[in-house]
Scaffold this motif. Structure first.
Motif, PDB file in Angstrom:
ATOM      1  N   LEU A 192       2.080   2.858 -16.909  1.00 50.32           N
ATOM      2  CA  LEU A 192       3.416   3.497 -16.759  1.00 50.32           C
ATOM      3  C   LEU A 192       4.670   2.907 -16.651  1.00 50.32           C
ATOM      4  N   LEU A 193       4.494   1.879 -15.516  1.00 48.16           N
ATOM      5  CA  LEU A 193       5.369   0.806 -15.239  1.00 48.16           C
ATOM      6  C   LEU A 193       6.063   0.267 -16.273  1.00 48.16           C
ATOM      7  N   ARG A 194       5.044  -0.528 -17.214  1.00 43.78           N
ATOM      8  CA  ARG A 194       5.526  -1.122 -18.345  1.00 43.78           C
ATOM      9  C   ARG A 194       6.065  -0.420 -19.283  1.00 43.78           C
ATOM     10  N   ALA A 195       5.297   0.793 -19.705  1.00 42.74           N
ATOM     11  CA  ALA A 195       5.952   1.646 -20.654  1.00 42.74           C
ATOM     12  C   ALA A 195       7.302   1.988 -20.483  1.00 42.74           C
ATOM     13  N   GLN A 196       7.335   2.502 -19.020  1.00 40.93           N
ATOM     14  CA  GLN A 196       9.037   3.147 -18.771  1.00 40.93           C
ATOM     15  C   GLN A 196       9.947   2.012 -18.824  1.00 40.93           C
TER      16      GLN A 196
ATOM     17  N   HIS B  26      -7.906   4.605  -2.356  1.00 44.36           N
ATOM     18  CA  HIS B  26      -8.184   6.000  -3.254  1.00 44.36           C
ATOM     19  C   HIS B  26      -7.927   5.827  -4.508  1.00 44.36           C
ATOM     20  N   GLY B  27      -7.444   4.495  -5.060  1.00 43.36           N
ATOM     21  CA  GLY B  27      -7.043   4.372  -6.637  1.00 43.36           C
ATOM     22  C   GLY B  27      -6.023   5.152  -6.988  1.00 43.36           C
ATOM     23  N   VAL B  28      -5.036   5.050  -6.008  1.00 46.08           N
ATOM     24  CA  VAL B  28      -3.725   5.858  -6.605  1.00 46.08           C
ATOM     25  C   VAL B  28      -2.470   5.065  -6.427  1.00 46.08           C
ATOM     26  N   ALA B  29      -1.428   5.358  -7.085  1.00 51.54           N
ATOM     27  CA  ALA B  29       0.049   4.494  -6.744  1.00 51.54           C
ATOM     28  C   ALA B  29       0.925   5.384  -7.176  1.00 51.54           C
TER      29      ALA B  29
ATOM     30  N   ALA C 134       7.015   9.422  -9.431  1.00 50.62           N
ATOM     31  CA  ALA C 134       5.744  10.162  -9.903  1.00 50.62           C
ATOM     32  C   ALA C 134       4.838   9.799  -8.678  1.00 50.62           C
ATOM     33  N   ARG C 135       4.471  10.691  -7.766  1.00 53.93           N
ATOM     34  CA  ARG C 135       3.475  10.110  -6.804  1.00 53.93           C
ATOM     35  C   ARG C 135       2.040  10.351  -7.157  1.00 53.93           C
TER      36      ARG C 135
ATOM     37  N   ALA D 231      -4.351   4.393 -10.409  1.00 49.54           N
ATOM     38  CA  ALA D 231      -3.567   3.159 -10.243  1.00 49.54           C
ATOM     39  C   ALA D 231      -3.465   2.490 -11.859  1.00 49.54           C
ATOM     40  N   GLY D 232      -4.703   2.656 -12.657  1.00 52.35           N
ATOM     41  CA  GLY D 232      -4.360   1.956 -14.085  1.00 52.35           C
ATOM     42  C   GLY D 232      -3.268   2.683 -14.733  1.00 52.35           C
ATOM     43  N   GLU D 233      -3.107   4.133 -14.738  1.00 55.94           N
ATOM     44  CA  GLU D 233      -2.189   4.728 -15.391  1.00 55.94           C
ATOM     45  C   GLU D 233      -0.713   4.252 -14.751  1.00 55.94           C
TER      46      GLU D 233
END
Lengths: 445, 184
Positions: A423-427, A395-398, A412-413, A417-419
């Motif tokens: 977000l992982l890198r930016a955070q 369903h394209g979420v992570a 952050a549930r 997926a792209g965001e």
């Protein structure tokens, strides 16, 4: 018994003066044998009654004659063998009768200092002093000290931890405290009446106990089931009222001061920059009144409440002052919801999740009925994780997890997926750079 | 507190930072880290363990019901080999999914096929780097590197590394961790 270490003499520093705890300390464990007996009696009332009838006066006296001196001796010896000393950079606690134990607690690592006074200690004019350091043990609390001595010691420890010169540290005295907020008893009482837990337990008791009575007709069974239920209801209403009574939040150069309690008084101090995460919790029934509860996480500390109840605007201003840097709680419209596909992963409740990232904090919201909003300053993030299961991928979420030092993980549930990957890198980057304008551990240095 | 690297002056929103020797520019203009895969030793070890355990299980499922109840019940012994075939493929998929990248300021670990997980640990947050190697791992010439931060939830382990690579990684991480050290 004062034993200055050789090392201090060689370096020409003043010898370390070891002190003992307050002489009433041995009495603190006097209740322990009684509590064990009481616990057994409550656990097995029938057995206790049988034993009591069998007991004769002689055995009773004999038992007491052995038990009381033994308890007194144990209390006295454990007091006699416990010493503490404050050095330039450490608090040293030396304790133990058979198993000797020495703890050196580094003062700049202090996460919080609590001075607590249980009811009996208030009567006796003594207090407990507890230092929260990561990995510190319950055994390292100083119980008991004279009430005045505890306050003076706390001021001295904070002054040394803050980085005042060692010669002047014990003369600095207590930092002036400015009251930020005081929770009126009426508001606290109403807020507890509007909490679901009490009514839930009462409801369970009201349904289960008559059923039990009709099924068994045994008074003991009903009592055994009813007392814990009523106890739970009492703990979540009266118990919390007593603990959270007169909740006063103050601000001082030494950090936050939290004073509370009706019977047992507690005075907590959280030095600047120690708060790892903050949560604003909004139970369903509080929403009409616009009240929230504010919880916080400090590494190595068991305190988790910042404000039992406060109007939302006031709570947000407190949060802004508690967290390091320029923090504002993101407004509700700043939160982005999960994509529609998320409703197949978490039905209905997917709407409650939301995420907002500002320059200073990572804010994650969840819950529909009982809303909870967690804030983590970027500087407090220890690691960032992205997790995606097969169902979520379809369903394209992570999920993105942000771990902090207080063993609190904010998630952050259900992000797209792209965001989530971005977000992982930016955070991780924000976590690294967010640290640069953080306060040093010694906040006055 | 944080000494940082010369190029951490970018804004907080500048997620990628400036390219460094450890990173190569990707076609889309961003920076794609240089991923390293695990050596094949881990796959060999896991497959061997799978064969040994499932081999024993096959024997047990063939002999115990076969002798106690009747020979027909020994047919259950086909189940473990089927599991073996499936596991054989799955182990390779899992092994391929493990990869890690040392970037200028943080370590990336990515793993899992169905349950994908990616962890980022800034070097400054590392409290401890641990290299472990059990008896079986040692026999296959493997070692794992585990990173600890102040958060117990941080789950950053790289299994099945070459011992030399594990030690190089440990030394490099420790060095970078010291240079960028930041407390809680």
């Amino acid at each position: 018994m004062t034993a200055p270490g050789v090392q201090e003499d060689v370096t020409g520093r003043p010898p370390v003066i070891e002190r003992r705890l307050h002489p009433v300390t041995p009495l603190r464990r006097a209740w322990a044998p009684v509590a064990v007996l009481m616990g057994w009696a409550v656990h097995d009332p029938d057995g206790a009654q049988r034993q009591l009838t069998r007991l004769t006066t002689t055995t009773l006296l004999l038992g007491l004659a052995v038990l009381i001196p033994a308890a007194a001796l144990y209390g006295f010896l454990s007091w006699w063998f416990t010493h503490f000393a404050v050095t330039d950079s450490e608090l040293r606690v030396r304790t133990g009768l058979l198993f000797r134990r020495t703890a050196h607690i580094r003062l700049e690592r202090i996460q919080a200092i609590d001075v607590t006074q249980p009811l009996l200690a208030r009567v006796a004019g003594v207090a407990k002093l507890k230092l929260d350091v990561i990995g510190a043990d319950k055994k390292d609390e100083l119980a008991f000290l004279g009430a005045g001595e505890a306050r003076a010691l706390r001021a001295e420890l904070l002054a040394r931890a803050a980085g005042f010169a060692p010669e002047t540290a014990h003369e600095v005295g207590e930092a002036p405290s400015q009251q930020m907020l005081r929770v009126p008893p009426g508001v606290l009482a109403v807020s507890l009446l509007l909490t679901g837990a009490t009514w839930g337990w009462l409801l369970v008791a009201a349904v289960a106990l008559p059923l039990l009575w009709t099924a068994t007709h045994s008074l003991w069974t009903v009592l055994a089931a009813g007392i814990p239920m009523l106890g739970a209801a009492g703990a979540s209403s009266v118990g919390r009222f007593v603990a959270e009574y007169d909740w006063t939040l103050g601000e001082s150069p030494d950090g936050l001061r939290i004073d509370h309690g009706l019977l047992d008084r507690a005075h907590e101090t959280v030095p600047p920059g120690r708060v790892q995460t903050v949560r604003l919790v909004e139970p369903l029934l509080w929403r009409r009144r616009g009240w929230v509860r504010v919880e916080l996480d400090v590494a190595g500390s068991s305190n988790s409440l910042l404000l039992p109840v406060a109007p939302r605007a006031m709570a947000e201003s407190v949060v802004a002052r508690v967290l390091p840097g320029v923090v504002t709680v993101p407004p509700p419209e700043a939160f982005s919801r999960p994509p529609r596909g998320a409703r197949w992963c978490v039905p209905v409740w997917w709407r409650g999740h939301g995420l907002a990232v500002t320059d200073a904090v990572f804010a994650s919201r969840r819950g529909l009925l009982r809303r909870s909003l967690s804030l983590v300053p970027h500087a407090k993030v220890q690691s960032v994780r992205l997790a995606q299961g097969p169902w979520q991928r379809a369903h394209g979420v992570a999920d993105v997890h942000v771990d902090t030092g207080a063993n609190a993980t904010v998630t952050a549930r259900l992000r797209p997926a792209g965001e989530a990957a971005a977000l992982l890198r930016a955070q991780a980057e924000r976590s690294r750079t967010g640290r640069r304008d953080a306060l040093p551990d010694r906040w006055m240095a | 507190m944080e000494t940082g690297s010369p190029h951490d002056a970018g804004t907080a929103d500048d997620a990628q930072g400036t390219p460094s020797p450890a990173e190569a520019p990707a076609p889309d203009g961003g920076v794609e880290p240089v991923w390293r895969a695990l050596p094949p030793g881990l796959l060999t070890m896991r497959r061997l363990l799978l064969v040994v355990w499932l081999g024993l299980l096959t024997l047990a499922t063939a002999l115990v019901p076969g002798l106690l109840i009747g020979p027909a019940w020994g047919a259950f012994a086909v189940l473990p080999p089927a599991l073996l075939l499936w596991g054989w493929v799955m182990l390779e998929r899992n092994w391929r999914s493990w990869r890690y990248a040392e970037r200028a300021d943080d370590l990336l670990i990515s793993r899992g096929v169905l349950w994908h997980e990616e962890t980022v640990v800034p070097y400054g947050r590392m409290q401890l780097v641990e290299v472990t190697s059990g008896p079986v791992e040692r026999h296959f010439g493997l070692a794992s590197v585990q990173l600890h931060t102040a958060a117990a939830a941080t789950d950053a382990t790289i299994p099945g590394l070459d011992p030399a690579e594990a030690e190089r990684l440990r030394d490099r991480l420790t060095e970078l961790g010291e240079a960028r050290s930041a407390g809680l």
